[in-house]
Scaffold this motif. Structure first.
Motif, PDB file in Angstrom:
ATOM      1  N   VAL A 153      -8.333  13.106  12.616  1.00 20.24           N
ATOM      2  CA  VAL A 153      -9.355  12.266  11.986  1.00 20.24           C
ATOM      3  C   VAL A 153      -8.687  11.385  10.944  1.00 20.24           C
ATOM      4  O   VAL A 153      -7.753  11.818  10.254  1.00 20.24           O
ATOM      5  N   ILE A 154      -9.161  10.144  10.845  1.00 20.31           N
ATOM      6  CA  ILE A 154      -8.715   9.236   9.790  1.00 20.31           C
ATOM      7  C   ILE A 154      -9.934   8.778   8.999  1.00 20.31           C
ATOM      8  O   ILE A 154     -10.959   8.402   9.578  1.00 20.31           O
ATOM      9  N   LEU A 155      -9.830   8.827   7.679  1.00 18.01           N
ATOM     10  CA  LEU A 155     -10.846   8.246   6.813  1.00 18.01           C
ATOM     11  C   LEU A 155     -10.319   6.923   6.286  1.00 18.01           C
ATOM     12  O   LEU A 155      -9.166   6.834   5.837  1.00 18.01           O
ATOM     13  N   THR A 156     -11.163   5.884   6.355  1.00 16.42           N
ATOM     14  CA  THR A 156     -10.784   4.587   5.833  1.00 16.42           C
ATOM     15  C   THR A 156     -11.990   3.938   5.187  1.00 16.42           C
ATOM     16  O   THR A 156     -13.055   4.557   5.066  1.00 16.42           O
ATOM     17  N   GLN A 157     -11.859   2.710   4.757  1.00 17.35           N
ATOM     18  CA  GLN A 157     -12.951   1.949   4.150  1.00 17.35           C
ATOM     19  C   GLN A 157     -13.216   0.702   4.986  1.00 17.35           C
ATOM     20  O   GLN A 157     -12.326   0.230   5.696  1.00 17.35           O
ATOM     21  N   ASP A 158     -14.435   0.162   4.861  1.00 17.42           N
ATOM     22  CA  ASP A 158     -14.682  -1.120   5.511  1.00 17.42           C
ATOM     23  C   ASP A 158     -13.733  -2.163   4.948  1.00 17.42           C
ATOM     24  O   ASP A 158     -13.092  -2.917   5.673  1.00 17.42           O
ATOM     25  N   GLY A 159     -13.589  -2.181   3.648  1.00 12.63           N
ATOM     26  CA  GLY A 159     -12.649  -3.056   2.958  1.00 12.63           C
ATOM     27  C   GLY A 159     -12.336  -2.465   1.609  1.00 12.63           C
ATOM     28  O   GLY A 159     -13.042  -1.572   1.128  1.00 12.63           O
ATOM     29  N   GLY A 160     -11.271  -2.926   0.999  1.00 16.00           N
ATOM     30  CA  GLY A 160     -10.886  -2.416  -0.307  1.00 16.00           C
ATOM     31  C   GLY A 160     -10.535  -3.540  -1.253  1.00 16.00           C
ATOM     32  O   GLY A 160      -9.929  -4.534  -0.858  1.00 16.00           O
ATOM     33  N   TRP A 161     -10.937  -3.377  -2.509  1.00 18.49           N
ATOM     34  CA  TRP A 161     -10.625  -4.385  -3.516  1.00 18.49           C
ATOM     35  C   TRP A 161      -9.191  -4.221  -3.994  1.00 18.49           C
ATOM     36  O   TRP A 161      -8.740  -3.117  -4.301  1.00 18.49           O
ATOM     37  N   ARG A 162      -8.477  -5.335  -4.051  1.00 14.99           N
ATOM     38  CA  ARG A 162      -7.108  -5.324  -4.566  1.00 14.99           C
ATOM     39  C   ARG A 162      -6.782  -6.705  -5.109  1.00 14.99           C
ATOM     40  O   ARG A 162      -6.741  -7.683  -4.372  1.00 14.99           O
ATOM     41  N   HIS A 163      -6.595  -6.776  -6.400  1.00 17.97           N
ATOM     42  CA  HIS A 163      -6.219  -8.013  -7.090  1.00 17.97           C
ATOM     43  C   HIS A 163      -7.217  -9.134  -6.824  1.00 17.97           C
ATOM     44  O   HIS A 163      -6.851 -10.276  -6.538  1.00 17.97           O
ATOM     45  N   GLY A 164      -8.501  -8.792  -6.904  1.00 23.72           N
ATOM     46  CA  GLY A 164      -9.556  -9.785  -6.783  1.00 23.72           C
ATOM     47  C   GLY A 164      -9.916 -10.173  -5.372  1.00 23.72           C
ATOM     48  O   GLY A 164     -10.783 -11.019  -5.165  1.00 23.72           O
ATOM     49  N   ALA A 165      -9.260  -9.578  -4.385  1.00 27.43           N
ATOM     50  CA  ALA A 165      -9.545  -9.905  -2.983  1.00 27.43           C
ATOM     51  C   ALA A 165      -9.898  -8.626  -2.230  1.00 27.43           C
ATOM     52  O   ALA A 165      -9.619  -7.513  -2.672  1.00 27.43           O
ATOM     53  N   ILE A 166     -10.528  -8.813  -1.062  1.00 22.97           N
ATOM     54  CA  ILE A 166     -10.910  -7.676  -0.227  1.00 22.97           C
ATOM     55  C   ILE A 166      -9.904  -7.540   0.915  1.00 22.97           C
ATOM     56  O   ILE A 166      -9.700  -8.480   1.692  1.00 22.97           O
ATOM     57  N   LEU A 167      -9.288  -6.369   0.998  1.00 22.74           N
ATOM     58  CA  LEU A 167      -8.399  -6.079   2.122  1.00 22.74           C
ATOM     59  C   LEU A 167      -9.230  -5.505   3.271  1.00 22.74           C
ATOM     60  O   LEU A 167     -10.000  -4.561   3.060  1.00 22.74           O
ATOM     61  N   PRO A 168      -9.101  -6.024   4.488  1.00 21.47           N
ATOM     62  CA  PRO A 168      -9.901  -5.538   5.624  1.00 21.47           C
ATOM     63  C   PRO A 168      -9.311  -4.240   6.200  1.00 21.47           C
ATOM     64  O   PRO A 168      -8.676  -4.243   7.256  1.00 21.47           O
ATOM     65  N   LEU A 169      -9.549  -3.136   5.528  1.00 23.68           N
ATOM     66  CA  LEU A 169      -8.865  -1.885   5.889  1.00 23.68           C
ATOM     67  C   LEU A 169      -9.262  -1.392   7.272  1.00 23.68           C
ATOM     68  O   LEU A 169      -8.412  -0.971   8.066  1.00 23.68           O
ATOM     69  N   LYS A 170     -10.542  -1.405   7.590  1.00 26.19           N
ATOM     70  CA  LYS A 170     -10.982  -0.919   8.906  1.00 26.19           C
ATOM     71  C   LYS A 170     -10.385  -1.785  10.017  1.00 26.19           C
ATOM     72  O   LYS A 170      -9.916  -1.270  11.041  1.00 26.19           O
ATOM     73  N   ALA A 171     -10.395  -3.084   9.835  1.00 27.93           N
ATOM     74  CA  ALA A 171      -9.854  -3.976  10.866  1.00 27.93           C
ATOM     75  C   ALA A 171      -8.365  -3.739  11.073  1.00 27.93           C
ATOM     76  O   ALA A 171      -7.869  -3.724  12.211  1.00 27.93           O
ATOM     77  N   ARG A 172      -7.622  -3.557   9.980  1.00 30.50           N
ATOM     78  CA  ARG A 172      -6.190  -3.278  10.097  1.00 30.50           C
ATOM     79  C   ARG A 172      -5.960  -1.958  10.834  1.00 30.50           C
ATOM     80  O   ARG A 172      -5.077  -1.851  11.690  1.00 30.50           O
ATOM     81  N   LEU A 173      -6.757  -0.952  10.484  1.00 32.86           N
ATOM     82  CA  LEU A 173      -6.595   0.345  11.128  1.00 32.86           C
ATOM     83  C   LEU A 173      -6.935   0.261  12.611  1.00 32.86           C
ATOM     84  O   LEU A 173      -6.234   0.844  13.447  1.00 32.86           O
ATOM     85  N   ASP A 174      -8.003  -0.461  12.956  1.00 34.94           N
ATOM     86  CA  ASP A 174      -8.355  -0.617  14.370  1.00 34.94           C
ATOM     87  C   ASP A 174      -7.196  -1.215  15.154  1.00 34.94           C
ATOM     88  O   ASP A 174      -6.876  -0.772  16.268  1.00 34.94           O
ATOM     89  N   GLU A 175      -6.551  -2.218  14.568  1.00 36.70           N
ATOM     90  CA  GLU A 175      -5.425  -2.852  15.245  1.00 36.70           C
ATOM     91  C   GLU A 175      -4.257  -1.884  15.372  1.00 36.70           C
ATOM     92  O   GLU A 175      -3.587  -1.828  16.414  1.00 36.70           O
ATOM     93  N   ALA A 176      -4.020  -1.103  14.326  1.00 38.29           N
ATOM     94  CA  ALA A 176      -2.923  -0.133  14.371  1.00 38.29           C
ATOM     95  C   ALA A 176      -3.185   0.938  15.417  1.00 38.29           C
ATOM     96  O   ALA A 176      -2.268   1.396  16.103  1.00 38.29           O
ATOM     97  N   LEU A 177      -4.457   1.345  15.561  1.00 39.92           N
ATOM     98  CA  LEU A 177      -4.790   2.423  16.495  1.00 39.92           C
ATOM     99  C   LEU A 177      -4.689   1.979  17.955  1.00 39.92           C
ATOM    100  O   LEU A 177      -4.683   2.829  18.857  1.00 39.92           O
ATOM    101  N   GLU A 178      -4.622   0.670  18.198  1.00 37.04           N
ATOM    102  CA  GLU A 178      -4.426   0.206  19.572  1.00 37.04           C
ATOM    103  C   GLU A 178      -3.102   0.698  20.129  1.00 37.04           C
ATOM    104  O   GLU A 178      -2.956   0.864  21.344  1.00 37.04           O
ATOM    105  N   ALA A 179      -2.135   0.920  19.236  1.00 35.38           N
ATOM    106  CA  ALA A 179      -0.816   1.372  19.681  1.00 35.38           C
ATOM    107  C   ALA A 179      -0.614   2.858  19.417  1.00 35.38           C
ATOM    108  O   ALA A 179       0.505   3.357  19.482  1.00 35.38           O
ATOM    109  N   SER A 180      -1.693   3.556  19.089  1.00 35.20           N
ATOM    110  CA  SER A 180      -1.571   4.960  18.739  1.00 35.20           C
ATOM    111  C   SER A 180      -2.502   5.783  19.612  1.00 35.20           C
ATOM    112  O   SER A 180      -3.457   5.275  20.200  1.00 35.20           O
TER     113      SER A 180
END
Length: 598
Positions: A153-180
């Motif tokens: 199981v992996i826990l992630t966020q829809d997005g995360g705040w970092r230096h005034g911007a939102i990082l698309p954490l779920k989208a990045r993880l989805d892309e990473a999981l394509e190769a996993s």
């Protein structure tokens, strides 16, 4: 071999006192059993980390605040010990419904949000092992990390705040999981409200916790050495290297440090990235074991303005703080003094890099004489902090250190050698997962049999202080995270227009310790600013942002007439004067000749 230690009995007695303050389901029958090199601690004992961090406080102060959280945009949340217990119990039940049990694995691709602490404790409650994956990892590095850890199981966020911007954490993880493969469920924390794609096996965190039967969240008693946390070191040969920390081993060392080395008062703030073991052990586990209040801040400390640090200290009456010298350097670069009151602060400890005298002097001027300033040393392999130059009291068990030469004998004051630990340490890792032939722990015992060789070079100054000079190996610490210089060099060598390359450790006035690199371009290639940016980006994308060479030199050649240490020291000197500039190998040789004699 070291001489017999006449103080070993008193050393072990102190560890026994600390361990016995925990709640044991089965008391240990033997505190320490010599079994080199890792040794056995708390033999026969069993316990649960979640019970010790939360449940045991409920009767006496269940309504005391456990977590004081602030998001980067300014939201605030408070969780009492009773509220934290309820959430941990429900998430533990939810994880069990997803098939997670003793020996299972859960990856936390989460930032500094309360759900991260809930997840850490829920994993411990079920007997599962967790790892925290940095939210800033690029997709390729994220995929490698997931493949290496192999979580259910992996826990992630829809997005995360970092230096005034939102990082698309779920989208990045989805892309990473394509190769996993092997990940059965992704549990998503709603944090920013951004739109996310949905796939089979995805669950909202709130739904999982809200629908769980809390009776299914009963704690599992595990053996003292049962792995609770997996921490990744610098890559070796392009593959992650991970260490596994035992439940009681982590708990006892974290509690000891909080009580006798780091904590002072009732409100503790670990101002560091939660993916760093120091933040997990000393910003979460230690304070919770002690029944204290712990402050958690999501973002970077210059948002919305650089006064955020002092505002947080004042708002939550922080009494003790742990951070890194790189963060202190950032505060100094902002030329800030407290805008409100930091009168609650009693202690500030830094770890990750050496606290340079000028930084300590600046902090003393800003905070005043009533705030104790301490420089702590530790390692991931040892479960966090081991020693501090200004502990709270004298009850912290002292591992004892000596500086050894290459022949294994102690060096004279002022001479450089390897810092070695004299006594066994209960926080030491319990297992290693690494590519074949790259076990990062073997060198700890092979160079100086009978001692734990730390890999840090040091010398004793005329004033009796320990001065750290770098690493024996080619792994350095950048903002509290390990970076392999060999890995950076290999990434640069893989670029088609690079004929030769080297990497080295250098410093920046604002950032502190950073990576530098020198490259020899392929024949007929002329460098451009865009080309150098591409080289920096290649290292960042494959190894993570801290591995990005902050300073780059272009050389005409890399000769073999200097030993590697002198070469890298000379390159570091030239990098300050010729950043992103061409230099000759003759200049490198001359810079090596001009180096001060240690």
């Amino acid at each position: 071999m070291p001489e017999p230690d006449p103080t070993m009995d008193s050393y072990l007695a102190r560890w026994s006192d600390i361990a016995e303050a925990l709640v044991w389901d089965t008391p240990f029958t033997e505190l320490f059993r010599s079994r080199p090199p890792l040794h056995d601690w708390f033999v026969g004992g069993s316990l649960n980390l979640s019970v010790n961090c939360i449940d045991r406080h409920l009767d006496d102060h269940g309504d005391r605040e456990a977590i004081l959280w602030e998001g980067e945009p300014g939201e605030r949340r408070v969780l009492t010990y009773r509220e934290l217990h309820a959430q941990v119990e429900r998430l533990a039940a939810g994880l069990r419904e997803l098939g997670v049990g003793p020996g299972g694995r859960v990856a936390l691709h989460l930032g500094w949000v309360p759900e991260t602490v809930v997840a850490m404790m829920a994993c411990a409650r079920t007997g599962a092992e967790y790892t925290v994956i940095p939210v800033a990892l690029p997709v390729e590095a994220l995929a490698i990390r997931v493949d290496d850890f192999r979580p259910q199981v992996i826990l992630t966020q829809d997005g995360g705040w970092r230096h005034g911007a939102i990082l698309p954490l779920k989208a990045r993880l989805d892309e990473a999981l394509e190769a996993s493969s092997g990940v059965e469920h992704t549990v998503v924390v709603r944090r920013t409200g951004i739109q996310v794609d949905w796939y089979e096996g995805d669950r909202w965190y709130d739904d999982l916790v809200g629908n769980a039967d809390p009776s299914g969240g009963a704690p599992v008693s595990v053996a003292a050495a049962h792995p609770v946390a997996c921490v990744h070191l610098a890559n070796r040969r392009g593959h992650p290297v991970a260490i596994r920390l035992g439940t009681a081993n982590l708990a006892v060392v974290a509690l000891a440090n909080h009580l006798h080395s780091l904590g002072d008062g009732d409100v503790f703030w670990g101002a560091a990235d939660i993916a760093w073991l120091g933040a997990q052990a000393h910003g979460v586990v230690g304070p919770l074991l002690a029944g204290a209040r712990t402050v958690m801040y999501e973002g970077t400390l210059d948002i919305p303005d650089p006064a955020r640090t002092w505002q947080i200290i004042e708002r939550y009456d922080v009494t003790a703080m742990l951070t890194s010298p790189s963060i202190v350097r950032a505060l100094r670069s902002w030329s800030l003094t407290p805008t409100g009151s930091t009168g609650s602060l009693r202690r500030l400890t830094t770890i990750g890099d050496r606290l340079d005298p000028d930084l300590r002097a600046w902090l003393g001027e800003v905070l005043g004489d009533e705030v104790a300033l301490a420089d702590a040393w530790g390692q991931l392999e040892l479960g966090g902090v081991v020693t501090s130059d200004r502990p709270v009291d004298d009850r912290m068990p002292a591992a004892g250190f000596i500086i050894l030469g290459t022949d294994g004998s102690p060096v004279a004051p002022g001479e450089a050698g390897e810092w070695a630990m004299l006594r066994p340490w209960p926080g030491l890792l319990r297992d290693v997962e690494a590519p074949e032939g790259t076990d990062p722990t073997s060198y700890h015992w092979e160079r100086h049999p009978g001692f734990y060789a730390t890999g840090d070079l040091a010398r004793l100054t005329p004033t009796g202080q320990i001065e750290f000079l770098g690493r024996v190996d080619e792994v350095i610490t950048v903002s509290g995270q390990l970076v392999s210089l060999n890995e950076v060099r290999d990434v640069l060598l893989d670029q088609p227009f690079v004929a030769d390359a080297d990497s080295f450790e250098t410093t920046d006035q604002r950032l502190g310790r950073v990576v530098g690199a020198a490259v020899v371009l392929a024949p007929g290639t002329s460098w451009t600013a865009a080309m150098l940016r591409d080289l920096q980006d290649a290292a960042r994308e494959l190894l993570g942002g801290l591995s990005r060479p902050y300073r780059l030199l272009v050389l005409d050649r890399l000769g073999g007439d200097l030993d590697p240490v002198a070469r890298r020291q000379a390159l570091a000197v030239l990098a300050h004067a010729h950043e992103h500039r061409s230099v000759t190998w003759d200049q490198v040789v001359q810079a090596a000749r001009d180096l001060p004699v240690s």
